[in-house]
Design a protein around this motif. Structure first.
Motif, PDB file in Angstrom:
ATOM      1  N   PHE A 177      35.660  26.100  37.402  1.00 50.83           N
ATOM      2  CA  PHE A 177      36.405  26.546  36.740  1.00 50.83           C
ATOM      3  C   PHE A 177      38.297  26.649  37.140  1.00 50.83           C
ATOM      4  CE2 PHE A 177      34.496  30.143  38.544  1.00 50.83           C
ATOM      5  CZ  PHE A 177      35.721  31.469  39.033  1.00 50.83           C
ATOM      6  N   SER A 178      39.215  26.415  36.265  1.00 48.79           N
ATOM      7  CA  SER A 178      40.289  26.931  37.575  1.00 48.79           C
ATOM      8  C   SER A 178      41.437  27.318  35.663  1.00 48.79           C
ATOM      9  CB  SER A 178      41.111  25.564  38.409  1.00 48.79           C
ATOM     10  OG  SER A 178      41.125  24.607  36.819  1.00 48.79           O
ATOM     11  N   GLY A 179      43.053  28.337  36.543  1.00 46.06           N
ATOM     12  CA  GLY A 179      43.863  28.490  35.467  1.00 46.06           C
ATOM     13  C   GLY A 179      43.402  30.343  36.330  1.00 46.06           C
ATOM     14  N   ASN A 180      44.539  31.172  35.153  1.00 50.87           N
ATOM     15  CA  ASN A 180      44.605  32.141  35.462  1.00 50.87           C
ATOM     16  C   ASN A 180      43.796  32.984  34.773  1.00 50.87           C
ATOM     17  OD1 ASN A 180      46.833  31.780  34.310  1.00 50.87           O
ATOM     18  ND2 ASN A 180      48.024  32.601  35.500  1.00 50.87           N
ATOM     19  N   ASN A 181      43.395  34.307  34.785  1.00 51.98           N
ATOM     20  CA  ASN A 181      42.503  35.632  33.963  1.00 51.98           C
ATOM     21  C   ASN A 181      41.803  34.612  33.028  1.00 51.98           C
ATOM     22  OD1 ASN A 181      44.583  37.232  35.031  1.00 51.98           O
ATOM     23  ND2 ASN A 181      46.416  36.786  33.821  1.00 51.98           N
ATOM     24  N   LYS A 182      40.958  34.681  32.934  1.00 52.52           N
ATOM     25  CA  LYS A 182      40.555  33.524  32.699  1.00 52.52           C
ATOM     26  C   LYS A 182      38.920  34.085  32.050  1.00 52.52           C
ATOM     27  CE  LYS A 182      42.634  29.948  31.703  1.00 52.52           C
ATOM     28  NZ  LYS A 182      43.314  29.315  30.037  1.00 52.52           N
ATOM     29  N   GLU A 183      38.062  33.694  31.710  1.00 54.48           N
ATOM     30  CA  GLU A 183      36.097  34.087  30.931  1.00 54.48           C
ATOM     31  C   GLU A 183      35.459  33.478  30.407  1.00 54.48           C
ATOM     32  OE1 GLU A 183      36.413  37.490  28.307  1.00 54.48           O
ATOM     33  OE2 GLU A 183      36.026  35.391  26.197  1.00 54.48           O
ATOM     34  N   ILE A 184      34.317  33.107  30.607  1.00 55.25           N
ATOM     35  CA  ILE A 184      33.614  31.779  30.828  1.00 55.25           C
ATOM     36  C   ILE A 184      32.033  32.760  30.216  1.00 55.25           C
ATOM     37  CG2 ILE A 184      31.189  30.615  30.821  1.00 55.25           C
ATOM     38  CD1 ILE A 184      33.511  30.558  34.129  1.00 55.25           C
ATOM     39  N   LYS A 185      31.995  32.509  28.983  1.00 54.93           N
ATOM     40  CA  LYS A 185      30.677  33.578  27.909  1.00 54.93           C
ATOM     41  C   LYS A 185      29.190  31.853  28.137  1.00 54.93           C
ATOM     42  CE  LYS A 185      34.293  34.733  24.650  1.00 54.93           C
ATOM     43  NZ  LYS A 185      35.031  34.900  23.413  1.00 54.93           N
TER      44      LYS A 185
ATOM     45  N   TYR B 202      26.836  37.194  27.051  1.00 56.93           N
ATOM     46  CA  TYR B 202      27.251  38.005  28.585  1.00 56.93           C
ATOM     47  C   TYR B 202      28.726  36.940  28.166  1.00 56.93           C
ATOM     48  CZ  TYR B 202      23.133  39.999  29.117  1.00 56.93           C
ATOM     49  OH  TYR B 202      21.818  40.835  29.484  1.00 56.93           O
ATOM     50  N   LYS B 203      29.386  37.457  29.087  1.00 58.40           N
ATOM     51  CA  LYS B 203      30.527  37.091  29.470  1.00 58.40           C
ATOM     52  C   LYS B 203      31.013  37.540  31.372  1.00 58.40           C
ATOM     53  CE  LYS B 203      32.614  38.573  25.482  1.00 58.40           C
ATOM     54  NZ  LYS B 203      33.602  38.949  24.503  1.00 58.40           N
ATOM     55  N   PHE B 204      31.247  36.393  32.090  1.00 59.47           N
ATOM     56  CA  PHE B 204      32.131  36.406  33.006  1.00 59.47           C
ATOM     57  C   PHE B 204      33.655  36.107  32.748  1.00 59.47           C
ATOM     58  CE2 PHE B 204      33.832  33.568  36.814  1.00 59.47           C
ATOM     59  CZ  PHE B 204      33.161  34.179  37.950  1.00 59.47           C
TER      60      PHE B 204
END
Length: 140
Positions: free
Chosen positions: A52-60, A119-121
């Motif tokens: 992942f890269s970027g800012n203020n993100k989430e992965i489900k 779930y969320k990261f």
């Protein structure tokens, strides 16, 4: 005796020939390869496995149960700045509260989970700068 020693040293390569350049630091063309560490490979069946890269993100990711009702989470910070991350249950409760991961560090944690679903990261460094990392979850 001196001639035999020098001739023997030249024969077995202990004395290099003057002016011969057989070593170079110049890279060969088309030889650049990027290799992920083996522990970050995504070759097996994981619930989620991605960079992942970027800012203020989430992965489900979806968890539908496993033999031991556990998940193992791998988070790596491949950037040059620390970031915080949290992990949330499908019902919105916090599984792992805000944890700081310093640049170049990796965290591996195992959790007992009793909920199936999404779930969320969530990751954020609080500065608006880009985060660079790796996230993987496996059901145990």
């Amino acid at each position: 005796m001196k001639k035999k020693v020098i001739a023997g040293a030249i024969a077995i390569g202990l004395i290099p020939f003057v002016g011969v350049a057989d070593v170079s630091a110049k890279p060969l063309p088309n030889q650049v390869k990027t290799v992920k560490p083996m522990s970050w490979a995504c070759d097996s069946p994981y619930l989620v496995c991605k960079t992942f890269s970027g800012n203020n993100k989430e992965i489900k990711f979806n968890y539908n149960g496993s033999n031991q009702d556990q998940i193992r989470v791998f988070v790596a910070n491949d950037g040059n700045k620390a970031f915080n991350f949290s992990l949330y249950y499908p019902n919105g409760n916090i599984l792992l509260s805000s944890t700081t991961l310093e640049a170049g560090k990796t965290i591996v944690k195992t959790f007992d989970v009793d909920q199936t679903g999404e779930y969320k990261f969530y990751y954020d460094n609080g500065t608006g700068d880009s985060n660079i990392g790796f996230f993987r979850v496996v059901g145990l």
